[in-house]
Design a protein around this motif. Structure first.
Motif, PDB file in Angstrom:
ATOM      1  N   GLN A 145      31.720 -31.073   8.929  1.00  0.00           N
ATOM      2  CA  GLN A 145      31.886 -32.335   9.664  1.00  0.00           C
ATOM      3  C   GLN A 145      31.163 -33.482   8.973  1.00  0.00           C
ATOM      4  O   GLN A 145      31.008 -34.550   9.555  1.00  0.00           O
ATOM      5  CB  GLN A 145      31.360 -32.201  11.099  1.00  0.00           C
ATOM      6  N   ARG A 146      30.650 -33.235   7.721  1.00  0.00           N
ATOM      7  CA  ARG A 146      29.977 -34.261   6.915  1.00  0.00           C
ATOM      8  C   ARG A 146      28.653 -34.682   7.534  1.00  0.00           C
ATOM      9  O   ARG A 146      28.177 -35.802   7.307  1.00  0.00           O
ATOM     10  CB  ARG A 146      30.881 -35.481   6.727  1.00  0.00           C
ATOM     11  N   ARG A 168      32.390 -48.228  -1.955  1.00  0.00           N
ATOM     12  CA  ARG A 168      32.683 -47.441  -0.757  1.00  0.00           C
ATOM     13  C   ARG A 168      33.686 -46.331  -1.065  1.00  0.00           C
ATOM     14  O   ARG A 168      33.574 -45.215  -0.577  1.00  0.00           O
ATOM     15  CB  ARG A 168      33.253 -48.370   0.325  1.00  0.00           C
ATOM     16  N   ASP A 169      34.676 -46.638  -1.898  1.00  0.00           N
ATOM     17  CA  ASP A 169      35.664 -45.626  -2.278  1.00  0.00           C
ATOM     18  C   ASP A 169      35.020 -44.507  -3.094  1.00  0.00           C
ATOM     19  O   ASP A 169      35.487 -43.368  -3.075  1.00  0.00           O
ATOM     20  CB  ASP A 169      36.794 -46.263  -3.089  1.00  0.00           C
ATOM     21  N   PRO A 206      22.416 -37.209  10.327  1.00  0.00           N
ATOM     22  CA  PRO A 206      23.332 -38.315  10.007  1.00  0.00           C
ATOM     23  C   PRO A 206      24.506 -37.816   9.161  1.00  0.00           C
ATOM     24  O   PRO A 206      24.441 -36.761   8.530  1.00  0.00           O
ATOM     25  CB  PRO A 206      22.443 -39.276   9.204  1.00  0.00           C
ATOM     26  N   THR A 207      25.567 -38.607   9.135  1.00  0.00           N
ATOM     27  CA  THR A 207      26.725 -38.287   8.306  1.00  0.00           C
ATOM     28  C   THR A 207      26.447 -38.682   6.861  1.00  0.00           C
ATOM     29  O   THR A 207      25.462 -39.368   6.569  1.00  0.00           O
ATOM     30  CB  THR A 207      27.970 -39.019   8.814  1.00  0.00           C
ATOM     31  N   LEU A 208      27.341 -38.245   5.982  1.00  0.00           N
ATOM     32  CA  LEU A 208      27.175 -38.573   4.573  1.00  0.00           C
ATOM     33  C   LEU A 208      27.236 -40.080   4.348  1.00  0.00           C
ATOM     34  O   LEU A 208      26.441 -40.639   3.576  1.00  0.00           O
ATOM     35  CB  LEU A 208      28.276 -37.875   3.756  1.00  0.00           C
ATOM     36  N   GLU A 209      28.154 -40.764   5.052  1.00  0.00           N
ATOM     37  CA  GLU A 209      28.271 -42.207   4.889  1.00  0.00           C
ATOM     38  C   GLU A 209      26.986 -42.916   5.311  1.00  0.00           C
ATOM     39  O   GLU A 209      26.520 -43.854   4.649  1.00  0.00           O
ATOM     40  CB  GLU A 209      29.453 -42.748   5.704  1.00  0.00           C
ATOM     41  N   ALA A 210      26.391 -42.441   6.424  1.00  0.00           N
ATOM     42  CA  ALA A 210      25.155 -43.073   6.902  1.00  0.00           C
ATOM     43  C   ALA A 210      24.016 -42.872   5.898  1.00  0.00           C
ATOM     44  O   ALA A 210      23.217 -43.783   5.659  1.00  0.00           O
ATOM     45  CB  ALA A 210      24.778 -42.508   8.264  1.00  0.00           C
ATOM     46  N   VAL A 211      23.936 -41.689   5.294  1.00  0.00           N
ATOM     47  CA  VAL A 211      22.882 -41.421   4.318  1.00  0.00           C
ATOM     48  C   VAL A 211      23.056 -42.319   3.094  1.00  0.00           C
ATOM     49  O   VAL A 211      22.091 -42.931   2.596  1.00  0.00           O
ATOM     50  CB  VAL A 211      22.891 -39.936   3.911  1.00  0.00           C
ATOM     51  N   GLU A 252      32.375 -36.991  -2.396  1.00  0.00           N
ATOM     52  CA  GLU A 252      32.443 -35.853  -1.487  1.00  0.00           C
ATOM     53  C   GLU A 252      33.458 -34.822  -1.968  1.00  0.00           C
ATOM     54  O   GLU A 252      33.192 -33.618  -1.983  1.00  0.00           O
ATOM     55  CB  GLU A 252      32.818 -36.333  -0.084  1.00  0.00           C
ATOM     56  N   VAL A 253      34.640 -35.281  -2.389  1.00  0.00           N
ATOM     57  CA  VAL A 253      35.675 -34.363  -2.874  1.00  0.00           C
ATOM     58  C   VAL A 253      35.194 -33.634  -4.118  1.00  0.00           C
ATOM     59  O   VAL A 253      35.376 -32.408  -4.254  1.00  0.00           O
ATOM     60  CB  VAL A 253      36.977 -35.141  -3.166  1.00  0.00           C
ATOM     61  N   ALA A 254      34.568 -34.357  -5.024  1.00  0.00           N
ATOM     62  CA  ALA A 254      34.070 -33.725  -6.244  1.00  0.00           C
ATOM     63  C   ALA A 254      32.960 -32.736  -5.935  1.00  0.00           C
ATOM     64  O   ALA A 254      32.865 -31.671  -6.562  1.00  0.00           O
ATOM     65  CB  ALA A 254      33.566 -34.798  -7.212  1.00  0.00           C
ATOM     66  N   ALA A 255      32.108 -33.049  -4.933  1.00  0.00           N
ATOM     67  CA  ALA A 255      31.019 -32.130  -4.567  1.00  0.00           C
ATOM     68  C   ALA A 255      31.581 -30.838  -3.995  1.00  0.00           C
ATOM     69  O   ALA A 255      31.080 -29.745  -4.276  1.00  0.00           O
ATOM     70  CB  ALA A 255      30.089 -32.799  -3.560  1.00  0.00           C
ATOM     71  N   LYS A 256      32.645 -30.942  -3.175  1.00  0.00           N
ATOM     72  CA  LYS A 256      33.242 -29.737  -2.592  1.00  0.00           C
ATOM     73  C   LYS A 256      33.879 -28.867  -3.665  1.00  0.00           C
ATOM     74  O   LYS A 256      33.927 -27.650  -3.539  1.00  0.00           O
ATOM     75  CB  LYS A 256      34.268 -30.129  -1.535  1.00  0.00           C
ATOM     76  N   LYS A 257      34.381 -29.507  -4.733  1.00  0.00           N
ATOM     77  CA  LYS A 257      34.976 -28.741  -5.833  1.00  0.00           C
ATOM     78  C   LYS A 257      33.917 -28.238  -6.801  1.00  0.00           C
ATOM     79  O   LYS A 257      34.220 -27.427  -7.672  1.00  0.00           O
ATOM     80  CB  LYS A 257      35.975 -29.611  -6.589  1.00  0.00           C
TER      81      LYS A 257
END
Length: 531
Positions: A288-289, A338-339, A313-318, A345-350
């Motif tokens: 849930q980030r 922001r993009d 906190p969420t990833l965006e908040a951090v 996040e996508v690269a971290a999951k991969k």
């Protein structure tokens, strides 16, 4: 006189009629016999079942009563097999391929009853027999009673030999009944008494089990008991089921589960202590980030407050907080910045995210993303400012050393003990007309000597330099001279330096006048004279 065709036809029809009547009579006889067997069984109060393709087509009242007593969601055939299977293990196998004649199967739990099985008229007949007495029509069958008693004995044996502790308590906690497993375990709980004869326990192993407010339905609790000769606790998962005015209790050994949970808790504490001592910041986000786990190094590296990070906190908040505190590389524009978070996040999951963050205050962080199970991912923050500073200083030292060498008018080249060119200066490149961009490429001494030979007169100096470079042990500096192809004198100096390396220095004299230069140029006559 031959019979006419009409007579033959009449005779044939008569014969066919007789055969049909005979066959029908046999079928009627079989049906009568089966009906007679069923009627006889009804008179003798025997449970008899008649199946066709596993479907019950006829049965005595005693058989129907026996099936109804053990009624399940299964068919009548499967219900019968389930009921008689524990007492007659061979029954199911014979029912699948029944014999043509009556076959007796003796019981293994009750010797007073047996089963007869056979296949008659394409149907499966199963009869339960036993020692019969004269019974009135209103009395129950002795065979049915034997089956019930046999099943009761089997259930009693199961409860007594069960690895579970099973016991019954009244509503006031008084022990009413217990199986052998419970009685054996209670002897380990209490210290052995001096009396030889065993005494019925006056108290339960779990004295407060029944005294729970509002405990009316089925409940499951985990309780512990201490044995009299051991300090460790013995854990049980106790299931309590209402029974009459009291409860039936079933206790299952939970030592393995409790021990595993304790080891897991200890392992997590060890990991927590290890993470707390790491200099690398670790932050784990769930699917849930949201931030779920972080170590103290994250606080030190990111300068974020503990209250903020502990609020999940969420990833965006951090990342927003990091940008506000100038702990992120400043982007060119807010939109692309922001993009970048989504791409991060996508690269971290991969598991492919790894970047170096050059912060505005001069610090340098290496940020790495790694995937975790269930869609979670982790970020690792590592302060590499000292490493980057050291690398920059080394690069500066190398550039300074190169600049110093380039300022020396003599041509200089340094070779390793393996004969590889380590470094050279600008004067060397100009003398031998080599590309300065190839300074840091791997070049061999043998290749360099070929260039030297092409630009000079024949001389043994080059082979001497090769032998000197590969020589092992103490070496003495030496020098020699030769002529370049333009007539200038070339002085060669070989000096051993640290690490087994060799410094070769070339010094050229002033350029000769044109007459001498022409005399020293390659000429066949001069070469013959030199020989």
């Amino acid at each position: 006189m031959l019979l006419s065709l009409l007579d033959l036809a009449v005779i044939g029809i008569s014969c066919a009629t007789c055969v049909g009547v005979a066959f029908k009579s046999q079928q009627e006889i079989k049906k009568w016999r089966n009906a007679k067997q069923i009627d006889t069984a009804r008179a003798n109060n025997l449970p008899i079942f008649l199946f066709q393709d596993d479907e019950l087509i006829d049965a005595t009242p005693q058989a129907i009563a026996l099936i109804n007593e053990h009624r399940t969601d299964l068919s009548e055939f499967d219900t019968l097999m389930q009921m008689l299977g524990p007492h007659f293990p061979q029954l199911r196998g014979l029912a699948a391929n029944p014999p043509s004649s009556k076959t007796r199967i003796d019981g293994v739990t009750a010797t007073s009853i047996w089963v007869e099985i056979c296949k008659t008229g394409g149907r499966l007949r199963i009869a339960i027999n036993g020692a019969q007495e004269e019974l009135t029509p209103h009395q129950s069958s002795t065979v049915t009673s034997d089956i019930r008693l046999s099943e009761l004995a089997m259930l009693r044996e199961l409860t007594q030999q069960s690895p579970q502790l099973i016991w019954q308590e009244a509503d006031d906690g008084k022990l009413l009944w217990a199986n052998q497993t419970y009685l054996k375990f209670i002897d380990q709980v209490h210290a052995p008494s001096d009396t030889v004869q065993a005494v019925w326990p006056s108290a339960s192993i779990f004295p407060d089990l029944h005294d729970i407010p509002g405990a009316k339905g089925t409940s499951l609790r985990r309780l512990s008991v201490k044995l009299h000769d051991k300090s460790a606790e013995h854990w049980f998962d106790v299931t309590s089921v209402p029974h009459g005015d009291g409860f039936m209790h079933f206790a299952t050994d939970a030592n393995g589960i409790v021990r595993a949970e304790q080891e897991r808790r200890s392992f997590k504490q060890t990991l927590g202590r290890t993470f707390a001592e790491l200099s690398i910041g670790l932050a784990i986000f769930d699917k849930q980030r949201q931030l779920t786990t972080f170590n103290p190094a994250v606080l030190d590296l990111t300068k974020l407050k503990f209250d903020f990070l502990s609020s999940r906190p969420t990833l965006e908040a951090v990342l927003d907080k990091l940008r506000e505190s100038r702990m992120l590389p400043e982007p060119k524009n807010y939109t692309s910045w922001r993009d970048q978070f989504t791409e991060l996040e996508v690269a971290a999951k991969k598991g492919t995210y790894s970047e170096t963050w050059a912060l505005p205050d001069g610090q340098t962080y290496r940020v790495t993303g790694r995937p975790h199970p269930d869609g979670a991912f982790a970020f690792m923050f590592e302060d590499i400012s000292a490493e980057v500073s050291l690398t920059r200083r080394f690069r500066s030292d190398i550039e300074t050393s190169q600049a110093v060498l380039d300022s020396i008018p003599d041509a200089i080249a340094v070779f390793s003990s393996a004969g590889t060119l380590v470094i050279s200066n600008q004067a060397y490149a100009e003398l031998w007309q080599t590309n300065p961009a190839l300074y840091h490429e791997q070049r061999a001494l043998q290749t360099e000597t070929k260039v030297w030979q092409q630009r000079c007169t024949a001389t043994p100096i080059w082979s001497k330099i090769q032998n000197f470079t590969h020589q092992i042990g103490p070496r003495e500096a030496w020098s020699d001279s030769t002529l370049l192809d333009d007539g200038r004198q070339l002085s060669c100096h070989a000096n051993p330096i640290a690490g087994g390396k060799t410094l070769v220095r070339f010094t050229t004299a002033a350029k000769m006048n044109p007459v001498i230069q022409k005399l020293t140029m390659h000429d066949p006559a001069i070469r013959v004279r030199k020989r």
